[in-house]
Scaffold this active site. Structure first.
Site, PDB file in Angstrom:
ATOM      1  N   LYS A  11       3.084   5.746  -5.505  1.00  0.00           N
ATOM      2  CA  LYS A  11       1.880   4.917  -5.518  1.00  0.00           C
ATOM      3  C   LYS A  11       1.093   5.055  -4.203  1.00  0.00           C
ATOM      4  O   LYS A  11       1.615   5.604  -3.212  1.00  0.00           O
ATOM      5  CB  LYS A  11       2.284   3.457  -5.790  1.00  0.00           C
ATOM      6  N   TYR A  51      -1.570   1.590 -17.731  1.00  0.00           N
ATOM      7  CA  TYR A  51      -0.878   0.299 -17.705  1.00  0.00           C
ATOM      8  C   TYR A  51      -1.351  -0.630 -18.833  1.00  0.00           C
ATOM      9  O   TYR A  51      -1.206  -1.858 -18.721  1.00  0.00           O
ATOM     10  CB  TYR A  51      -1.057  -0.376 -16.347  1.00  0.00           C
ATOM     11  N   PHE A  59      -1.314 -10.196 -13.541  1.00  0.00           N
ATOM     12  CA  PHE A  59      -1.410  -9.278 -12.408  1.00  0.00           C
ATOM     13  C   PHE A  59      -2.153  -7.986 -12.741  1.00  0.00           C
ATOM     14  O   PHE A  59      -2.274  -7.102 -11.891  1.00  0.00           O
ATOM     15  CB  PHE A  59      -0.009  -8.959 -11.859  1.00  0.00           C
ATOM     16  N   ARG A  87      15.107   4.974 -12.336  1.00  0.00           N
ATOM     17  CA  ARG A  87      14.969   3.518 -12.142  1.00  0.00           C
ATOM     18  C   ARG A  87      15.996   3.006 -11.112  1.00  0.00           C
ATOM     19  O   ARG A  87      15.706   2.131 -10.308  1.00  0.00           O
ATOM     20  CB  ARG A  87      15.155   2.782 -13.472  1.00  0.00           C
ATOM     21  N   THR A  93      11.670  -4.173  -9.023  1.00  0.00           N
ATOM     22  CA  THR A  93      10.203  -4.212  -8.907  1.00  0.00           C
ATOM     23  C   THR A  93       9.764  -4.890  -7.606  1.00  0.00           C
ATOM     24  O   THR A  93       8.859  -4.408  -6.922  1.00  0.00           O
ATOM     25  CB  THR A  93       9.619  -4.989 -10.111  1.00  0.00           C
ATOM     26  N   ARG A 104      12.398   1.446  -3.149  1.00  0.00           N
ATOM     27  CA  ARG A 104      11.576   0.264  -2.895  1.00  0.00           C
ATOM     28  C   ARG A 104      12.115  -0.562  -1.716  1.00  0.00           C
ATOM     29  O   ARG A 104      11.333  -1.098  -0.932  1.00  0.00           O
ATOM     30  CB  ARG A 104      11.463  -0.573  -4.167  1.00  0.00           C
ATOM     31  N   ASN A 114       4.452  -1.401  -4.292  1.00  0.00           N
ATOM     32  CA  ASN A 114       5.902  -1.207  -4.369  1.00  0.00           C
ATOM     33  C   ASN A 114       6.336   0.256  -4.501  1.00  0.00           C
ATOM     34  O   ASN A 114       7.367   0.559  -5.077  1.00  0.00           O
ATOM     35  CB  ASN A 114       6.526  -2.112  -5.438  1.00  0.00           C
ATOM     36  N   HIS A 117       6.390   4.149  -9.329  1.00  0.00           N
ATOM     37  CA  HIS A 117       6.508   3.770 -10.746  1.00  0.00           C
ATOM     38  C   HIS A 117       7.517   4.712 -11.383  1.00  0.00           C
ATOM     39  O   HIS A 117       7.578   5.889 -11.030  1.00  0.00           O
ATOM     40  CB  HIS A 117       5.160   3.941 -11.471  1.00  0.00           C
ATOM     41  N   GLU A 128       4.098   8.620 -21.384  1.00  0.00           N
ATOM     42  CA  GLU A 128       3.502   8.713 -20.045  1.00  0.00           C
ATOM     43  C   GLU A 128       3.364  10.168 -19.581  1.00  0.00           C
ATOM     44  O   GLU A 128       2.386  10.519 -18.910  1.00  0.00           O
ATOM     45  CB  GLU A 128       4.351   7.908 -19.052  1.00  0.00           C
TER      46      GLU A 128
HETATM   47  P1  RTP Z   1       6.393   0.168 -12.677  1.00  0.00           P
HETATM   48  O1  RTP Z   1       5.936  -0.003 -14.102  1.00  0.00           O
HETATM   49  O2  RTP Z   1       5.241   0.279 -11.696  1.00  0.00           O
HETATM   50  O3  RTP Z   1       7.395   1.259 -12.535  1.00  0.00           O
HETATM   51  O4  RTP Z   1       7.165  -1.145 -12.216  1.00  0.00           O
HETATM   52  P2  RTP Z   1       8.241  -1.966 -13.024  1.00  0.00           P
HETATM   53  O5  RTP Z   1       8.553  -1.322 -14.334  1.00  0.00           O
HETATM   54  O6  RTP Z   1       9.375  -2.204 -12.079  1.00  0.00           O
HETATM   55  O7  RTP Z   1       7.465  -3.332 -13.254  1.00  0.00           O
HETATM   56  P3  RTP Z   1       6.503  -3.759 -14.462  1.00  0.00           P
HETATM   57  O8  RTP Z   1       7.008  -5.044 -14.999  1.00  0.00           O
HETATM   58  O9  RTP Z   1       6.291  -2.630 -15.410  1.00  0.00           O
HETATM   59  O10 RTP Z   1       5.142  -4.061 -13.701  1.00  0.00           O
HETATM   60  C1  RTP Z   1       4.247  -3.022 -13.346  1.00  0.00           C
HETATM   61  C2  RTP Z   1       3.777  -3.234 -11.938  1.00  0.00           C
HETATM   62  O11 RTP Z   1       2.970  -4.412 -11.889  1.00  0.00           O
HETATM   63  C3  RTP Z   1       3.181  -5.080 -10.662  1.00  0.00           C
HETATM   64  N1  RTP Z   1       3.670  -6.423 -10.913  1.00  0.00           N
HETATM   65  N2  RTP Z   1       3.225  -7.448 -10.278  1.00  0.00           N
HETATM   66  N3  RTP Z   1       2.771 -10.072  -9.348  1.00  0.00           N
HETATM   67  C4  RTP Z   1       3.683  -9.860 -10.279  1.00  0.00           C
HETATM   68  O12 RTP Z   1       4.351 -10.747 -10.776  1.00  0.00           O
HETATM   69  C5  RTP Z   1       3.896  -8.510 -10.747  1.00  0.00           C
HETATM   70  N4  RTP Z   1       4.741  -8.127 -11.668  1.00  0.00           N
HETATM   71  C6  RTP Z   1       4.592  -6.807 -11.774  1.00  0.00           C
HETATM   72  C7  RTP Z   1       4.194  -4.309  -9.865  1.00  0.00           C
HETATM   73  O13 RTP Z   1       3.532  -3.484  -8.935  1.00  0.00           O
HETATM   74  C8  RTP Z   1       4.891  -3.475 -10.927  1.00  0.00           C
HETATM   75  O14 RTP Z   1       5.394  -2.291 -10.372  1.00  0.00           O
HETATM   76 MG    MG Z   2       7.057  -0.765 -15.687  1.00  0.00          MG
END
Ligand code: RTP
Ligand code: MG
Length: 141
Positions: A11, A51, A59, A87, A93, A104, A114, A117, A128
């Site tokens: 990112k 996304y 968010f 992962r 996250t 991370r 963070n 992805h 993707e």
């Molecule tokens: P990613 O998709 O980026 O790999 O991250 P992830 O699976 O660990 O998390 P995901 O639930 O898919 O959320 C995508 C991205 O959104 C941001 N986020 N912000 N403020 C919040 O509560 C919140 N929750 C998620 C994070 O940057 C996350 O990587």
């Molecule tokens: Mg995700």
């Protein structure tokens, strides 16, 4: 174990910190081969489309703004159990909750910035990969 493919995105925060090489080393030292890669400044439409699954989440706007704030490095990784392995290397996250030694924990600033992805399932990995790469851009090896 099955050889899988997954998407990794370094990112804008991690690209700006010049840790692409350190993150690639973690992939390569853990059995994940880079078989396609591109650096890209995402447009707003590209980030929103990528996304889209999160478009109703509170968010979403911040996520799109962050993902378009600078270039990202996008790669297809290949290896045994690649989706889960990536992962695991990424960590949780929220970097405050990420296990020691994960990408991370070591490079992320916050839940928004963070560092990386990674696809969260084999099915989403295929979607993707197709979102960012033509078959001709992928070099199986
Ligand atoms: P990613 O998709 O980026 O790999 O991250 P992830 O699976 O660990 O998390 P995901 O639930 O898919 O959320 C995508 C991205 O959104 C941001 N986020 N912000 N403020 C919040 O509560 C919140 N929750 C998620 C994070 O940057 C996350 O990587
Ligand atoms: Mg995700």
């Amino acid at each position: 174990m099955a050889i899988e493919r997954t998407i990794s995105i370094i990112k804008p925060d991690a690209v700006a910190k010049d840790v692409i090489g350190q993150i690639y080393s973690r992939f390569e030292n853990n059995g994940l081969k880079v078989i396609a890669a591109k650096m890209k400044q995402l447009s707003r439409a590209e980030a929103e489309g990528f996304y889209a699954v999160h478009k109703e989440r509170p968010f979403f706007a911040d996520l799109v703004a962050f993902m378009t704030s600078g270039p990202v490095m996008i790669q297809v990784l290949s290896g045994d159990n690649a989706v889960a392995k990536n992962r695991e290397l990424m960590g949780a996250t929220n970097p405050k909750e990420a296990a020691a030694g994960t990408i991370r924990a070591d490079f992320a600033e916050s839940i928004d910035a963070n560092a990386v992805h990674g696809s969260d399932s084999l099915e989403n990995a295929a979607i993707e990969i197709a979102y960012f790469f033509d078959d001709s851009e992928i070099c199986p090896r």
